[in-house]
Design a protein around this motif. Structure first.
Motif, PDB file in Angstrom:
ATOM      1  N   ARG A  67     -10.936  63.649 -19.133  1.00  0.00           N
ATOM      2  CA  ARG A  67     -12.334  64.070 -19.230  1.00  0.00           C
ATOM      3  C   ARG A  67     -13.008  63.539 -20.487  1.00  0.00           C
ATOM      4  O   ARG A  67     -14.224  63.361 -20.515  1.00  0.00           O
ATOM      5  N   LEU A  88     -12.882  60.582 -21.756  1.00  0.00           N
ATOM      6  CA  LEU A  88     -13.461  59.256 -21.527  1.00  0.00           C
ATOM      7  C   LEU A  88     -14.766  59.359 -20.744  1.00  0.00           C
ATOM      8  O   LEU A  88     -15.742  58.674 -21.048  1.00  0.00           O
ATOM      9  N   LYS A  89     -14.760  60.253 -19.764  1.00  0.00           N
ATOM     10  CA  LYS A  89     -15.978  60.435 -18.970  1.00  0.00           C
ATOM     11  C   LYS A  89     -17.064  61.106 -19.821  1.00  0.00           C
ATOM     12  O   LYS A  89     -18.255  60.769 -19.715  1.00  0.00           O
ATOM     13  N   LYS A 140     -18.695  58.548 -21.851  1.00  0.00           N
ATOM     14  CA  LYS A 140     -19.604  57.757 -21.021  1.00  0.00           C
ATOM     15  C   LYS A 140     -20.924  58.512 -20.791  1.00  0.00           C
ATOM     16  O   LYS A 140     -22.006  57.954 -20.942  1.00  0.00           O
ATOM     17  N   ALA A 143     -17.754  66.367 -19.161  1.00  0.00           N
ATOM     18  CA  ALA A 143     -17.375  65.339 -18.184  1.00  0.00           C
ATOM     19  C   ALA A 143     -18.240  65.367 -16.938  1.00  0.00           C
ATOM     20  O   ALA A 143     -18.503  64.326 -16.343  1.00  0.00           O
ATOM     21  N   ALA A 190     -17.711  62.809 -10.515  1.00  0.00           N
ATOM     22  CA  ALA A 190     -17.515  62.771 -11.966  1.00  0.00           C
ATOM     23  C   ALA A 190     -16.029  62.865 -12.315  1.00  0.00           C
ATOM     24  O   ALA A 190     -15.539  62.174 -13.212  1.00  0.00           O
ATOM     25  N   GLU A 242     -14.411  59.607 -11.588  1.00  0.00           N
ATOM     26  CA  GLU A 242     -14.705  58.618 -12.628  1.00  0.00           C
ATOM     27  C   GLU A 242     -13.814  58.855 -13.849  1.00  0.00           C
ATOM     28  O   GLU A 242     -13.322  57.903 -14.471  1.00  0.00           O
ATOM     29  N   ALA A 243     -13.600  60.125 -14.196  1.00  0.00           N
ATOM     30  CA  ALA A 243     -12.702  60.430 -15.311  1.00  0.00           C
ATOM     31  C   ALA A 243     -11.314  59.870 -15.037  1.00  0.00           C
ATOM     32  O   ALA A 243     -10.677  59.261 -15.903  1.00  0.00           O
ATOM     33  N   LEU A 286     -11.374  55.978 -15.262  1.00  0.00           N
ATOM     34  CA  LEU A 286     -11.487  55.554 -16.667  1.00  0.00           C
ATOM     35  C   LEU A 286     -10.154  55.749 -17.379  1.00  0.00           C
ATOM     36  O   LEU A 286      -9.743  54.932 -18.212  1.00  0.00           O
TER      37      LEU A 286
END
Ligand SMILES: Nc1ncnc2c1ncn2[C@@H]1O[C@H](COP(=O)(O)OP(=O)(O)O)[C@@H](O)[C@H]1O
Ligand SMILES: Nc1ncnc2c1ncn2[C@@H]1O[C@H](COP(=O)(O)OP(=O)(O)O)[C@@H](O)[C@H]1O
Ligand SMILES: [Mg+2]
Ligand SMILES: [Mg+2]
Ligand SMILES: [Mg+2]
Ligand SMILES: [Mg+2]
Ligand code: NI
Ligand code: NI
Ligand SMILES: [Zn+2]
Ligand SMILES: [Zn+2]
Lengths: 248, 130, 248, 130
Positions: free
Chosen positions: A6, A8-9, A12, A120, B6, B9-10, B13
């Motif tokens: 989480r 990294l997100k 972002k 996140a 979401a 995506e986490a 990544l």
């Protein structure tokens, strides 16, 4: 897992806004919540797309200042969670929409988990200025954000001109310095400009003061009244100074 | 419940950050408290894997049953999200810690309990990666 | 280990004082630290052996109010740690004597560990009234004490007559009730008695109010001045009411 | 450093609370961060065991080396309390969390690290008890 995915997100998501301000103070009651909410209001009426994120899970209060019933705050989903649009330019996220303002008590580990989940999933794209309100003290939430999001957040320290508050700010500033924060923004609340010299001495970026205005109590809960209140001109000055210092 | 995107995506990544580019199988362990829509998650994962130029073959999503433990009396219990009211379930879906607003230890009534497992994503494993 | 062995020793240590008051509030800046320190001062000058324990690890401030340099606060050891004698009847423990007032940031788990260590080693025998100052919010420390020491501590909720503070107190009171606290003591700070009806409505034990007294700032750091300050008569009334309600 | 007495009392209360009355051997694992004086602790334990009417035979005190881990960069390190200044060592002796006032991650300087082990009493075991 080695790292929390989480994080990294979250990075972002928070890279979108031009400025992400983290409103902190190791002391409670100095006005973090009032200041972050007012700054977000000013930023939005100045025509900038603005975000307000309440991370005080145990004592969320930004919705009380804005006069929002937890039941009206709803989030749409679109590749994540879209914050609630309070005004044309004001996007808002608070957990009270999930907890229905029921009281919760979170231990550090749970607070940290809630924090990363929210960072996140909530998306702040199209937002220019994001203001984050935090709980008092320096706990799990602060350590998480201040270390992991070091390149993203700009700390705003709020202090009142009282001996207890300043002693507490000394400690917080020491910690922020150790963490590598060179630019620390500073707001004097319930004061008259006396702390300017304190801020300069501590190499903090003094952005202005807000006097003690007892009528603020009557404006709480009404955006309309807040926008007409005597506080606003002071908050506007601070807002401009913040932008000036963080134009980068 | 498309906030699964979401989470996907986490995950992607994370894999990317580990330096993994391809593998035979991706295994993701999710917590049942989040009532994640597997089809949506898998769909989002496939899209994002492609977008990020990864090759990961199969996707397996394993759901872990929630286990809660009272810090006051030590009692352990399970909780089936499908037994929850729609609103509560949705809140917990987005933010598992919302559970503290609605649940108590069934034995002693304590608000001080912990989510031992089954909260959220607890494992991301790419098998036979290079 | 099934249970923390320190819990049992903590209970033993805290069974000595006749009354153990836990000063709490889910909101910061309402005066928890000021009130707990003044209550301890009043209790001691009224001739009762008194303890003051500062559990706000991230932002310890009772020593600032008392005007004590961390270096002068030393503890003797005798089957544990004996608190520092500030005045004839006033025994005091704060971590600043160990941390030398260096800033620390504790995650929840560490705060909980520090808490149990202190409660297990510091002895309060011969102390009649013990006042415990706590950090703002409801975190690990509060949950630990409120559950494990339920039969021992008497919570004192401090509130100011502001909308944000009251909303926050509502939440705290709900939590205390759920925990099984029937008697919740209540102090109105920076007010004029307006909260008496609020307290009655919430079935809290209203013990009095302390008005907003701006001169308090000048008394901070000097026991002598504090004892002469205008605040004192109010604190005395509250002190007596607390004793009256907790004579049991 | 006779606050060891308080720790001994916690240990004895714990054993008593478990319903254990006698055993062949008592093993206590302490954390080296607390620089516990073993002789003092053992002496206090013997006194208190007697006072509480327990019979526990031998006493073994095992010291666990401290292991610290940075939450920022993941670095793990050991710390020898005998290398500390007298004052700092004494503070940590009484309250291991005092370490956060004096130490930082040696690799990245972070204040956010955890005491993985070697903090305080981590095990109390009575062997062959009834
Ligand atoms: N400039 C001000 N003048 C008067 N009252 C203020 C001012 N700023 C904040 N307050 C009041 O002080 C109290 C604490 O403010 P709050 O924003 O909740 O602080 P924090 O979030 O730091 O705990 C609230 O009752 C608020 O209405
Ligand atoms: N009755 C009062 N009148 C005026 N100022 C007060 C009063 N009580 C507390 N204060 C001031 O309010 C601030 C917050 O008080 P403090 O005791 O530190 O609160 P808390 O411990 O709840 O955070 C301090 O600057 C303190 O000097
Ligand atoms: Mg606040
Ligand atoms: Mg929804
Ligand atoms: Mg305080
Ligand atoms: Mg000593
Ligand atoms: Ni969803
Ligand atoms: Ni000792
Ligand atoms: Zn329970
Ligand atoms: Zn490090």
């Amino acid at each position: 897992m080695i790292e929390d995915p989480r994080t990294l997100k979250a990075i972002k998501n928070l890279e979108s806004p031009r400025s992400v301000y983290l409103v902190v103070s190791s002391k409670g009651g100095v006005g973090k919540t009032t200041v972050s909410t007012l700054l977000a209001l000013v930023s939005s009426i100045e025509g900038h797309s603005t975000g307000l994120l309440d991370l005080d899970f145990v004592n969320p209060s930004t919705h009380i200042i804005l006069g929002l019933d937890p039941r009206v705050i709803k989030y749409e989903e679109e590749k994540g969670v879209k914050p609630y649009m309070v005004l044309d330019n004001l996007y808002y996220f608070t957990i009270v929409s999930y907890t229905m303002d029921n009281p919760i008590a979170l231990r550090g580990g749970d607070a940290s988990n809630a924090l990363w989940e929210i960072l996140a999933i909530v998306r702040w794209n199209n937002v220019e200025n994001l203001y984050i309100d935090t709980p008092p003290g320096i706990g799990d939430e602060h350590l998480d954000i201040l270390y992991r999001l070091r390149r993203i957040v700009k700390p705003i320290v709020v202090a009142t001109p009282s001996r207890l508050a300043l002693r507490s700010i000394d400690r917080l500033v020491d910690i922020l310095r150790e963490m590598g924060y060179g630019e620390i923004l500073f707001i004097e609340n319930m004061g008259n400009g006396l702390l300017r010299s304190y801020a300069i001495e501590k190499k903090l970026i003094y952005t202005g003061f807000i006097p003690y205005i007892s009528e603020i109590e009557e404006s709480i809960g009404s955006i309309e009244k807040l926008l007409k209140s005597d506080l606003l001109s002071y908050v506007k000055t601070i807002y401009k100074n913040l932008r000036g210092f963080t134009r980068g | 419940m498309v906030h699964e995107w979401a989470l996907a995506e986490a995950i992607v990544l994370y894999i990317e950050n580990q330096g993994v580019k391809r593998g035979r199988r991706l295994v993701v362990k999710t917590g049942a408290l989040q009532s994640i829509d597997r089809e949506v998650l898998e769909f989002a994962l496939r899209m994002l894997i492609k977008e990020h130029g990864l090759e990961l073959g199969e996707i397996e999503i394993v759901e872990e049953e929630p286990l809660l433990k009272c810090r006051n009396c030590g009692y352990e219990w399970r909780l089936d999200p499908s037994s929850m009211s729609q609103d509560v379930r949705e809140s917990i879906h987005f933010l598992p810690e919302s559970i503290y607003a609605y649940y108590r230890c069934p034995r002693c009534g304590s608000i001080d309990f912990e989510i031992v497992k089954g909260r959220g994503i607890s494992e991301i494993r790419v098998e036979d990666h290079d």
